[in-house]
Design an enzyme around this catalytic site. Structure first.
Site, PDB file in Angstrom:
ATOM      1  N   ARG A 644       0.813  -1.130   0.162  1.00 14.71           N
ATOM      2  CA  ARG A 644       0.068   0.041   0.015  1.00 14.71           C
ATOM      3  C   ARG A 644       0.960   1.402   0.040  1.00 14.71           C
ATOM      4  NH1 ARG A 644      -5.331   1.134   2.372  1.00 14.71           N
ATOM      5  NH2 ARG A 644      -5.047  -1.172   3.472  1.00 14.71           N
ATOM      6  N   ASN A 647       2.031   7.636   1.048  1.00 11.43           N
ATOM      7  CA  ASN A 647       1.807   8.989   0.355  1.00 11.43           C
ATOM      8  C   ASN A 647       2.431   9.048  -1.103  1.00 11.43           C
ATOM      9  OD1 ASN A 647       2.534  11.941  -0.540  1.00 11.43           O
ATOM     10  ND2 ASN A 647       3.309  12.424   1.590  1.00 11.43           N
ATOM     11  N   GLU A 720      14.938   1.612  -0.714  1.00 12.26           N
ATOM     12  CA  GLU A 720      15.734   0.848  -1.453  1.00 12.26           C
ATOM     13  C   GLU A 720      15.557   0.253  -2.706  1.00 12.26           C
ATOM     14  OE1 GLU A 720      19.060  -0.436   1.849  1.00 12.26           O
ATOM     15  OE2 GLU A 720      16.884  -0.432   2.446  1.00 12.26           O
TER      16      GLU A 720
HETATM   17 MO1  MOS Z   1      20.188   1.988   4.465  1.00 10.56          MO
HETATM   18  S1  MOS Z   1      21.494   1.501   3.139  1.00 10.56           S
HETATM   19  O1  MOS Z   1      19.537   0.697   5.067  1.00 10.56           O
HETATM   20  O2  MOS Z   1      20.191   3.494   4.843  1.00 10.56           O
END
Ligand code: MOS
Length: 753
Positions: A644, A647, A720
């Site tokens: 989900r 923002n 990430e």
């Molecule tokens: Mo991160 S590379 O878990 O800020």
């Protein structure tokens, strides 16, 4: 499957919307103050002296010239500095031990462990004086033999040990035999260089002692852990330390650990009895804050002629420092992406006389997916098959390595939608067949993948009689909209306007929040915010039910809706303000305590049942100059399954930022280490090339926005996953444009001529 989280927030008002960041105004108007912008009476300034040899001992250190500079307060070296306590041992039961950047006890030893290690600190009345005087300090060394060349040392790599968080390898079946027997195969060796985070705000610390009490201003991704670490190193109670980190000018993993600058600023303040600010230069960051490991990787794939994978081998070598560092899960995506009967994965490490490596956006997966997803593309070329078709033929129903269920997996949907948005059907598969004047046009795809993860978080929520809500949690705001997301969640959960919610964060005096790492912060805090809001509503309901005239009398919380600033059952109910006023209360507060024991139990339970991750499909179009080999990324589409969306604006931004960083990794980013001296040769933005606006096309980001039933509110972290698969998508597009497979990042033009 538990749907513990799915029932919450029946009618969403703010979750899912494009909401401007609550700190946006403070940042754009310059009101926001960063760690190096706090002033104190008597503030002194520190500068570091860096070792210029990779390994050895300091035999003498001449500080006379530095001390003679007017305005110098102290020159601290191993000969006169007060000693810090040694770094504690790393333990999974105490996650704060994960923030040990290196094991070096700065200024308590004459040993040099890397070229750039701080060997002295100058404290002066102005920053200019401190830097000038630092340049006059003359250490003499006895040099010892040092291993600093990754390419030379990589053959001596040893297997990475497995830990609770990471495994060094895995096997299913006999991948070597399966590869040998495969009718079609590829076997490729990749290299990736070291990278540095290059956050826009270089690391800075302002440290102020008052007796045994310590105040530290520092941009950090882990204030609770950093506070605990400082308490241990300086032998003072944790409660006497206050770490303030309301604004962090980017971090990307580089502000998770405790590095030399922080420790030495605190040490210098203690030694001089003055408040001390240590703002690192950009080069200072390169020399004292770890970056991403370089890697060599082998990926071998075997398949039937119809594209069914029969063998997958992925092995890697990464580089740690001898004085610390972090093994990276380089082969992690290879466990989860393809349905292959025989898999062999191994992660190896070498320890060199260089600064420890550290977490940098998707450590492991970012470079691991480059190799895996390039190899899959090359296999598609061998098979004469569309690379999306090859992936879909091998999309697993269950986790290929463990046989566990996926908590959420929508890669088929991501590729289907991405292909449509990108116009994949317009691609002529023949390499070099698509042209635009002197530009060779290429289109490539790759899969993005990053595990989903949660940490313990403590949260309090306070509701005032005036209707104001304060959420308190030691969160970290590095620019991604962390606090805004929690405000949206609290506003919906309590049924109040977003404007009435304030989130307090970035202060170690607050209830301990999760570290902003592993893409875990938003989900971790959300679990606490949801639980605290629910507890708060229950308290308010209990107050209401005491009054005979309350329409909520006899109602249970589960039958009620939180909306319009109160609790309602259909049309009947009352506002929080009315309930509090009648009860004579000026506020109600609820607290949730994050528990390490519960966290570990949940992690183990989850790990037994599900594989949880964010994933996505990256689509890249490049144009390659047929004469010069210059590569321009001309279009990008990324479709992501991140559960989900809380923002829509900040999630898109996070994913787009990851893609930008991935394009840098693909085409230009590379930390150059002198392989004789171990010195970083390009510690500046002039010589380490991050992408600039002219390098980045319009990036079309789309999220499938389907809740993951195993995560709080169904959300999966987005910090990430955006960078993963990017370098492979670029390399695959370059392969399509030119017919050349580049195995060594970055893809610079010399590799295409
Ligand atoms: Mo991160 S590379 O878990 O800020």
């Amino acid at each position: 499957m538990t749907t513990k989280y799915a029932e919450t927030t029946a009618h969403e008002k703010y979750v899912g919307r494009r909401v401007d960041r609550l700190d946006g105004r403070a940042k754009t108007t310059g009101e926001a103050r960063y760690a190096a912008e706090y002033s104190y009476p008597g503030l002194a300034y520190a500068a570091l002296v860096h070792a210029t040899i990779p390994r050895g001992r300091i035999t003498a250190i001449d500080t006379a010239a530095a001390r003679a500079v007017p305005g110098v307060i102290a020159v601290l070296t191993h000969e006169n500095a007060p000693a810090m306590k040694p770094a504690p041992k790393v333990s999974m039961m105490d996650l704060s031990t994960l923030v040990i950047g290196t094991s070096v006890n700065y200024l308590a030893t004459d040993e040099v462990h890397w070229n750039g290690q701080p060997v002295a600190v100058v404290v002066a009345e102005t920053p200019e004086t401190a830097r000038h005087a630092a340049s006059l300090v003359r250490p003499a060394y006895q040099e010892l033999p040092a291993a600093v060349d990754f390419a030379a040392e990589e053959p001596n790599a040893i297997p990475q040990k497995s830990s609770a968080l990471q495994s060094g390898g895995a096997d299913k079946g006999d991948a070597r035999a399966a590869l040998a027997a495969a009718p079609v195969s590829v076997d490729l060796r990749f290299t990736t260089p070291p990278h540095h985070h290059n956050a826009i705000e270089p690391h800075a610390t302002t440290a102020v002692w008052d007796g045994d009490r310590l105040t530290v201003h520092e941009g950090s991704q882990a204030i609770t852990w950093m506070r605990k670490h400082l308490a241990a190193r300086f032998g003072v109670p944790e409660q006497g330390i206050r770490l303030l980190s309301p604004y962090v000018g980017g971090a990307f993993g580089g502000k998770t650990m405790v590095w030399a600058g922080t420790l030495l600023a605190v040490l210098a303040a203690r030694a001089t009895g003055r408040p001390v600010r240590l703002a690192l230069t950009r080069a200072g960051v390169y020399h004292t804050v770890g970056g991403r490991t370089p890697s060599t990787q082998r990926v071998a794939l075997g398949a039937d002629p119809d594209g069914k994978l029969t063998a997958l081998i992925h092995t890697s070598v990464a580089r740690l420092g001898r004085i610390g560092g972090m093994p990276e899960q380089i082969t992690s995506a290879s466990r989860h992406l393809y349905d292959v009967p025989d898999i062999h994965l191994r992660q190896n490490i070498v320890q060199l006389d260089l600064l420890a490596n550290t977490a940098m956006r998707a450590p492991g997966e970012s470079i691991g997916t480059f190799a895996l997803e390039s190899a899959v593309d090359e296999l598609a070329c061998e098979l004469g098959m569309d690379p999306i078709e090859l992936r879909m033929r091998n999309e697993p129903a269950r986790d290929p390595m463990s046989g566990k269920r996926f908590a959420h997996r929508m890669l088929r949907e991501a590729y289907a939608l991405g292909a449509e948005r990108f116009g994949w059907h317009e691609r002529d598969p023949r390499p070099g067949s698509m042209r635009d004047g002197r530009w060779l046009v290429g289109m490539g795809v790759a899969t993005a993948y990053h595990p989903a993860f949660q940490l313990p978080a403590s949260v309090t929520v306070r509701l005032g009689a005036d209707g104001g809500v304060v959420v308190r949690c030691g969160l970290h705001e590095m620019g991604m909209g962390a606090a805004t997301a929690q405000a949206q969640i609290a506003a919906d959960e309590l049924g109040v306007p977003l404007e009435s919610v304030r989130v307090e964060y970035g202060d170690s005096d607050l209830p301990p929040g999760p570290a902003a790492g592993g893409s875990a912060q938003t989900a971790s805090a959300a679990a606490g915010v949801l639980a605290a809001c629910r507890k708060l509503k229950q308290s308010v309901l209990t107050l209401a039910r005491r009054a005979p005239e309350s329409p909520l009398r006899g109602r249970r919380l589960d039958d009620l809706q939180a909306r319009d600033g109160g609790l309602y059952h259909g049309g009947s109910g009352e506002t929080y303000a009315a309930i509090l006023a009648r009860a004579g209360r000026d506020h109600v507060e609820a607290a949730i305590k994050g528990s390490m024991v519960k966290f570990l139990a949940k992690m183990l339970r989850d790990q037994r049942r599900w594989v949880k991750a964010a994933s996505g499909a990256q689509f890249c179009e490049v144009r390659v100059d047929r004469d010069t080999g210059e590569v321009r990324v001309s279009r990008w589409v990324g479709v992501f399954d991140v559960g989900r969306v809380i923002n829509a604006k900040t999630v898109d931004s996070q994913l787009r930022g990851g893609i930008v960083m991935g394009i840098g990794m693909a085409l230009s980013e590379e930390t150059l280490v002198d392989h004789r001296t171990g010195r970083i040769m390009n510690p500046s933005l002039a010589e380490y090339h991050v992408p600039v606006h002219a390098d980045i096309p319009r990036i079309d980001v789309h999220c499938l926005d389907d809740p993951d039933p195993t995560m709080p509110l169904g959300l999966i972290g987005v910090g990430e996953v955006g960078i993963t698969g990017v370098a492979a998508a670029v390399a695959n597009a370059v392969r399509h444009a030119t017919g050349k497979r580049v195995l060594d990042l970055p893809i610079t033009l010399d590799k295409l001529l």
